[in-house]
Design a protein around this motif. Structure first.
Motif, PDB file in Angstrom:
ATOM      1  N   LEU A 189       0.853  -1.195   0.000  1.00 51.53           N
ATOM      2  CA  LEU A 189       0.000   0.000   0.000  1.00 51.53           C
ATOM      3  C   LEU A 189       0.882   1.236   0.000  1.00 51.53           C
ATOM      4  O   LEU A 189       1.774   1.377   0.835  1.00 51.53           O
ATOM      5  N   LEU A 190       0.624   2.142  -0.955  1.00 50.22           N
ATOM      6  CA  LEU A 190       1.266   3.458  -0.980  1.00 50.22           C
ATOM      7  C   LEU A 190       0.180   4.491  -0.695  1.00 50.22           C
ATOM      8  O   LEU A 190      -0.723   4.682  -1.504  1.00 50.22           O
ATOM      9  N   ASN A 191       0.276   5.135   0.453  1.00 47.66           N
ATOM     10  CA  ASN A 191      -0.755   6.084   0.871  1.00 47.66           C
ATOM     11  C   ASN A 191      -0.168   7.499   0.899  1.00 47.66           C
ATOM     12  O   ASN A 191       0.599   7.851   1.787  1.00 47.66           O
ATOM     13  N   TYR A 192      -0.543   8.291  -0.109  1.00 47.70           N
ATOM     14  CA  TYR A 192      -0.029   9.660  -0.230  1.00 47.70           C
ATOM     15  C   TYR A 192      -0.939  10.644   0.509  1.00 47.70           C
ATOM     16  O   TYR A 192      -2.165  10.601   0.358  1.00 47.70           O
ATOM     17  N   THR A 193      -0.314  11.510   1.314  1.00 48.63           N
ATOM     18  CA  THR A 193      -1.032  12.637   1.903  1.00 48.63           C
ATOM     19  C   THR A 193      -0.305  13.908   1.489  1.00 48.63           C
ATOM     20  O   THR A 193       0.694  13.858   0.768  1.00 48.63           O
ATOM     21  N   ASP A 194      -0.792  15.053   1.960  1.00 52.26           N
ATOM     22  CA  ASP A 194      -0.138  16.316   1.598  1.00 52.26           C
ATOM     23  C   ASP A 194       1.282  16.416   2.140  1.00 52.26           C
ATOM     24  O   ASP A 194       2.147  17.059   1.537  1.00 52.26           O
ATOM     25  N   SER A 195       1.523  15.779   3.288  1.00 47.74           N
ATOM     26  CA  SER A 195       2.819  15.945   3.949  1.00 47.74           C
ATOM     27  C   SER A 195       3.722  14.719   3.917  1.00 47.74           C
ATOM     28  O   SER A 195       4.921  14.836   4.177  1.00 47.74           O
ATOM     29  N   SER A 196       3.158  13.546   3.618  1.00 43.61           N
ATOM     30  CA  SER A 196       3.994  12.350   3.706  1.00 43.61           C
ATOM     31  C   SER A 196       3.485  11.217   2.814  1.00 43.61           C
ATOM     32  O   SER A 196       2.370  11.272   2.287  1.00 43.61           O
ATOM     33  N   LEU A 197       4.330  10.225   2.670  1.00 42.10           N
ATOM     34  CA  LEU A 197       3.978   8.982   1.988  1.00 42.10           C
ATOM     35  C   LEU A 197       4.138   7.851   2.991  1.00 42.10           C
ATOM     36  O   LEU A 197       5.234   7.633   3.523  1.00 42.10           O
ATOM     37  N   ALA A 198       3.037   7.163   3.264  1.00 40.95           N
ATOM     38  CA  ALA A 198       3.072   6.014   4.174  1.00 40.95           C
ATOM     39  C   ALA A 198       3.090   4.734   3.338  1.00 40.95           C
ATOM     40  O   ALA A 198       2.189   4.508   2.527  1.00 40.95           O
ATOM     41  N   ILE A 199       4.111   3.929   3.542  1.00 38.19           N
ATOM     42  CA  ILE A 199       4.287   2.698   2.767  1.00 38.19           C
ATOM     43  C   ILE A 199       4.092   1.501   3.691  1.00 38.19           C
ATOM     44  O   ILE A 199       4.713   1.416   4.751  1.00 38.19           O
ATOM     45  N   THR A 200       3.239   0.588   3.269  1.00 42.04           N
ATOM     46  CA  THR A 200       3.026  -0.649   4.024  1.00 42.04           C
ATOM     47  C   THR A 200       3.190  -1.834   3.082  1.00 42.04           C
ATOM     48  O   THR A 200       2.610  -1.848   2.001  1.00 42.04           O
ATOM     49  N   ALA A 201       3.991  -2.802   3.499  1.00 43.30           N
ATOM     50  CA  ALA A 201       4.147  -4.040   2.734  1.00 43.30           C
ATOM     51  C   ALA A 201       4.017  -5.200   3.719  1.00 43.30           C
ATOM     52  O   ALA A 201       4.662  -5.195   4.772  1.00 43.30           O
ATOM     53  N   LYS A 202       3.180  -6.157   3.398  1.00 41.54           N
ATOM     54  CA  LYS A 202       2.997  -7.277   4.326  1.00 41.54           C
ATOM     55  C   LYS A 202       2.769  -8.576   3.567  1.00 41.54           C
ATOM     56  O   LYS A 202       2.225  -8.596   2.466  1.00 41.54           O
ATOM     57  N   ASP A 203       3.227  -9.677   4.190  1.00 41.43           N
ATOM     58  CA  ASP A 203       3.008 -11.000   3.619  1.00 41.43           C
ATOM     59  C   ASP A 203       2.319 -11.880   4.661  1.00 41.43           C
ATOM     60  O   ASP A 203       2.201 -11.508   5.826  1.00 41.43           O
ATOM     61  N   ASN A 204       1.854 -13.023   4.213  1.00 40.31           N
ATOM     62  CA  ASN A 204       1.174 -13.952   5.119  1.00 40.31           C
ATOM     63  C   ASN A 204       2.033 -15.181   5.375  1.00 40.31           C
ATOM     64  O   ASN A 204       1.524 -16.298   5.530  1.00 40.31           O
ATOM     65  N   GLY A 205       3.349 -14.968   5.436  1.00 38.65           N
ATOM     66  CA  GLY A 205       4.282 -16.077   5.582  1.00 38.65           C
ATOM     67  C   GLY A 205       4.453 -16.564   7.004  1.00 38.65           C
ATOM     68  O   GLY A 205       3.658 -16.254   7.904  1.00 38.65           O
TER      69      GLY A 205
END
Length: 254
Positions: A189-205
């Motif tokens: 997930l790449l979540n762009y806001t006015d001030s930042s970019l929040a990056i989330t990466a997850k697996d089900n391993g």
């Protein structure tokens, strides 16, 4: 010595003692300030050294990846293309030869895709979302796992060098997922806001037992060092049989 002289002596002695005490206090304060300045300077020097060392290491890795990319594209890719042409020119069109031709075509396609994703110069023409999507597509084509990317908000321009560093952090996470996690799904997930970019990466391993920074593997240390260079906040969460999740926040510069 009469009482007046004693009082005068005591006053003078008290004044001298007070002056000495004030002098000692002033000297101690000055010493502490100087000590604090030196400690701060040492911390700044250490931080600068570590930053320059990390930048040098990253430059060396990027140069190595650039050379590998060229080798894949210009040498191995051309050899495989030639081999494909030679098979196609074979007079007897057997099912085995047709299957070999198709396999070589797929291999050439994957080589070109991989060459693009590891070449820093090629990545400069891609946005972070585009580069990540290419990785997701490659994983799905190769059937390593089911990979997906979601983008929220309006993307904002990021310095190309810093964008490549963010992508390399994600690539390190992807590599660990594919090689070690035994996961069947990978979500980004790449979540762009006015001030930042929040990056989330997850697996089900299968996850792993988290260690201290000192005991962390080279991959995690590389991710943390890269994150420091772009002033991104990085966290990694994992538990046995609960998968692994990367969270990273990159603040835009006004």
């Amino acid at each position: 010595m009469d009482q007046g002289e004693v009082q005068s002596f005591l006053i003078v002695f008290s004044a001298i003692a007070l002056s000495l005490a004030v002098t000692v206090v002033i000297l101690f304060v000055l010493f502490q300030k100087r000590k604090n300045r030196l400690l701060k300077q040492q911390a700044r020097d250490k931080e600068t050294f570590e930053k320059e060392l990390s930048e040098t290491q990253i430059e060396i890795r990027e140069e190595t990846l650039r050379n590998i990319s060229w080798e894949l594209h210009d040498n191995i890719g051309q050899l495989m293309t030639l081999a494909k042409i030679q098979v196609q020119m074979e007079g007897s069109k057997t099912p085995q030869l047709e299957e070999a031709t198709e396999t070589m075509g797929k291999a050439i396609q994957e080589l070109r895709a991989l060459s693009k994703l590891i070449n820093p110069e090629a990545l400069k023409s891609l946005s972070l979302a585009e580069a990540v999507q290419l990785e997701m597509d490659r994983f799905n084509r190769m059937q390593f796992l089911k990979a997906s990317l979601e983008v929220k908000g309006d993307s904002k321009p990021i310095d190309p060098k810093e964008e490549i560093i963010l992508f390399r952090i994600l690539q390190e996470f992807f590599s660990n997922t594919v090689k070690h996690s035994k996961a069947s799904e990978l979500q980004v997930l790449l979540n762009y806001t006015d001030s930042s970019l929040a990056i989330t990466a997850k697996d089900n391993g299968i996850g792993f037992k988290q260690k201290t920074d000192a005991d962390s593997g080279i991959g995690l240390k590389n991710m943390r060092n890269r994150a420091k260079l772009v002033k991104a906040h990085l966290e990694l969460f994992s538990e046995k049989n609960e998968g692994t999740q990367l969270k990273m926040t990159y603040n835009f510069v006004d």
